[in-house]
Scaffold this active site. Structure first.
Site, PDB file in Angstrom:
ATOM      1  N   LYS A   5     -19.715   9.020 -26.941  1.00 10.28           N
ATOM      2  CA  LYS A   5     -20.371   7.743 -26.611  1.00 10.28           C
ATOM      3  C   LYS A   5     -20.080   7.352 -25.165  1.00 10.28           C
ATOM      4  CE  LYS A   5     -22.535   3.809 -27.450  1.00 10.28           C
ATOM      5  NZ  LYS A   5     -22.178   2.878 -26.391  1.00 10.28           N
ATOM      6  N   GLU A  36     -26.302   7.094 -19.114  1.00 10.19           N
ATOM      7  CA  GLU A  36     -27.128   5.884 -19.059  1.00 10.19           C
ATOM      8  C   GLU A  36     -27.024   5.233 -17.675  1.00 10.19           C
ATOM      9  OE1 GLU A  36     -26.449   1.500 -20.892  1.00 10.19           O
ATOM     10  OE2 GLU A  36     -26.480   3.126 -22.363  1.00 10.19           O
TER      11      GLU A  36
END
Length: 517
Positions: free
Chosen positions: A208, A215
């Protein structure tokens, strides 16, 4: 609520039979969830939609009551006003998910839960925890017989409600007990759930973390394309929105391109002007991008694009300094009309630059995860990770299907750029990529992400880099030694030995060692 086929409806009905039992003394909760912020509420509603009975708890118990009286009313959702009441309502093994602020609150809730748990019970941390904390919790809870899972959850509030990307890792003994719930509520891509087991200890939160770093990179690349269209192309926001709308129908089809289009189309209802142009140009960050960059430095992997994306946010925060510097520092500026004579070519070049740089960003991200797997002793499933990111998360894109295919065909692939699809794609995009970076330099537009991506690519394809001189400098001032280039050995420069030279003497003194500096 999503539409389900007949088989799914039967499954849901069977899961709900225990909920319809009015005997409150029977433990009928399939899973408990602590933390009723919007993410927690939406994930509970998602689970209930899929036929699971969920027990909800929040430190502020009034929030539990409000939730039960409103959004959760009539659904297979129970409430608890204490930790003991939460645990007592759960079937064994108890499955309890935490969606609370990372850090101390996670440890506090774990400590509150422990007196009521038994060996084999499961605690799932679904927050944005740093993976070293998850490593520690995994070890500590294993000693107590509790199965710890650290799971990345991506997709924001909407994803939690309709289908997030879930990245669970930790004690693998827990997976058979949570797999059905997780894969049922997760987003689906081509019918496959965007959720699979990631690996041991803190692997889920590590993946993550890298997701969030990528991102950061994707967002910075998009912003640089926008800036070039705005400042060099002199495009209006509606025009730029149209470009992103077109790009979203091709290889760049993704959630971030889609929302960028929407943002550029949105006008302030008070005066009809683009709202984005009224937003202060200082970007915030929660630290997960920084974690990725720092970990890359720790592992010695050149994750340069994510690093530049983090530094770009830092520079954006220096608003007062930039305002002052803009008056004093000279450089090229585009004033008046755009110097671009062929807008179509300009846009095509930018699309190639964005696509090629995106390939670099994911290449670096998977390089980092490959090294982490080696250093931390994890068995990461890269194809599974790419599939998890294909739907329900912020970086979801069509592009990820190719990464999934690449790792399914070659699970031991070390570098995405060496896979034929990506090698061919980046070769075709190279001309426009270089043209876009060249224009940015020519007209004084900062493009740190585009530029570092190109520099990484050129560095990777260079058989020989100037690090020979760098190592000589290190040996000169610090006696850090060096190895000789194959084929250049002689009686002084011996093969496979670390050599130190006294560089200040005429000819110099030579010594060698097996010490690796």
């Amino acid at each position: 609520m999503k539409n389900f086929n007949a088989l799914s409806r039967l499954s849901i009905l069977s899961k709900q039979l225990s909920f319809n039992n009015t005997n409150s003394s029977i433990a009928r909760g399939d899973i408990g969830l602590i933390g009723l912020a919007v993410m927690g509420q939406n994930l509970i509603l998602n689970m209930a939609d899929h036929g699971y009975t969920v027990v909800a708890y929040n430190r502020t118990t009034a929030k539990v009551d409000r939730f039960l009286e409103n959004e959760a009313k009539g659904k297979s959702i129970l409430g608890a006003h204490s930790i003991k009441e939460l645990v007592d309502q759960l079937k064994r093994p108890r499955r309890i998910m935490l969606l609370v602020k990372a850090g101390a609150p996670v440890d506090e809730f774990i400590n509150q839960l422990l007196p009521y748990l038994e060996e084999g019970d499961i605690i799932i941390d679904g927050g944005n925890s740093h993976f070293p904390d998850s490593n520690r919790r995994y070890e500590e809870l294993a000693k107590k017989g509790i199965l710890f899972v650290g799971s990345g959850v991506s997709g924001g509030e909407e994803g939690a409600r309709t289908g997030p990307s879930l990245m669970p890792g930790g004690n693998e003994k827990a997976w058979p007990h949570i797999k059905e719930i997780f894969q049922d509520v997760a987003a689906k891509s081509d019918g496959e759930p965007c959720c699979d087991w990631v690996g041991d200890a803190g692997a889920g939160h590590y993946v993550k973390m890298v997701h969030n770093g990528i991102e950061y990179g994707d967002m910075q690349l998009i912003c640089e394309a926008y800036d070039l269209m705005k400042r060099v192309g002199k495009f209006e926001d509606k025009e730029i929105g149209d470009v992103f709308a077109t790009w979203n129908k091709g290889v760049l089809d993704s959630f971030l391109i889609e929302i960028t289009r929407d943002i550029l189309y949105y006008n302030d209802p008070t005066d009809g002007k683009p709202l984005v142009e009224k937003i202060l140009d200082t970007a915030g960050q929660k630290g997960t991008g920084k974690w990725t960059a720092v970990n890359a430095l720790d592992l010695g992997i050149p994750v340069t694009l994510i690093g530049e994306a983090v530094f770009s946010r830092c520079l954006s925060a220096m608003k007062a300094e930039r305002v002052e510097a803009s008056k004093a520092l000279k450089g090229p500026q585009v004033t008046g009309e755009s110097p671009i004579t062929d807008k179509k070519q300009f846009i095509d070049d930018l699309e190639q630059a964005l696509y090629a740089s995106k390939i670099i960003s994911y290449t670096q991200g998977f390089m980092l995860m490959n090294q982490a797997a080696k250093d931390y002793g994890w068995k990461l499933n890269n194809a599974g990770i790419a599939l998890m990111w294909r739907g329900g998360c912020i970086i979801r894109s069509v592009f990820l299907a190719e990464i999934t295919a690449a790792y399914r065909k070659k699970p031991d692939l070390e570098n995405l750029l060496l896979y034929p699809f990506f090698n061919d794609a980046i070769t075709k995009a190279q001309s426009g990529w270089r043209a876009s970076v060249g224009k940015a330099i020519q007209y004084g537009i900062p493009t740190p992400a585009f530029s570092t991506a190109l520099a990484f690519y050129d560095g990777l394809r260079s058989e020989r880099l100037p690090a020979n001189l760098l190592q000589a400098q290190r040996d000169y001032f610090g006696a850090h030694t060096f190895k000789v280039l194959p084929g250049q050995e002689n009686e002084l420069l011996k093969k496979d030995e670390w050599i130190h030279i006294n560089w200040t003497g005429r000819g110099g003194d030579v010594s060698s060692t097996t010490y690796d500096a």
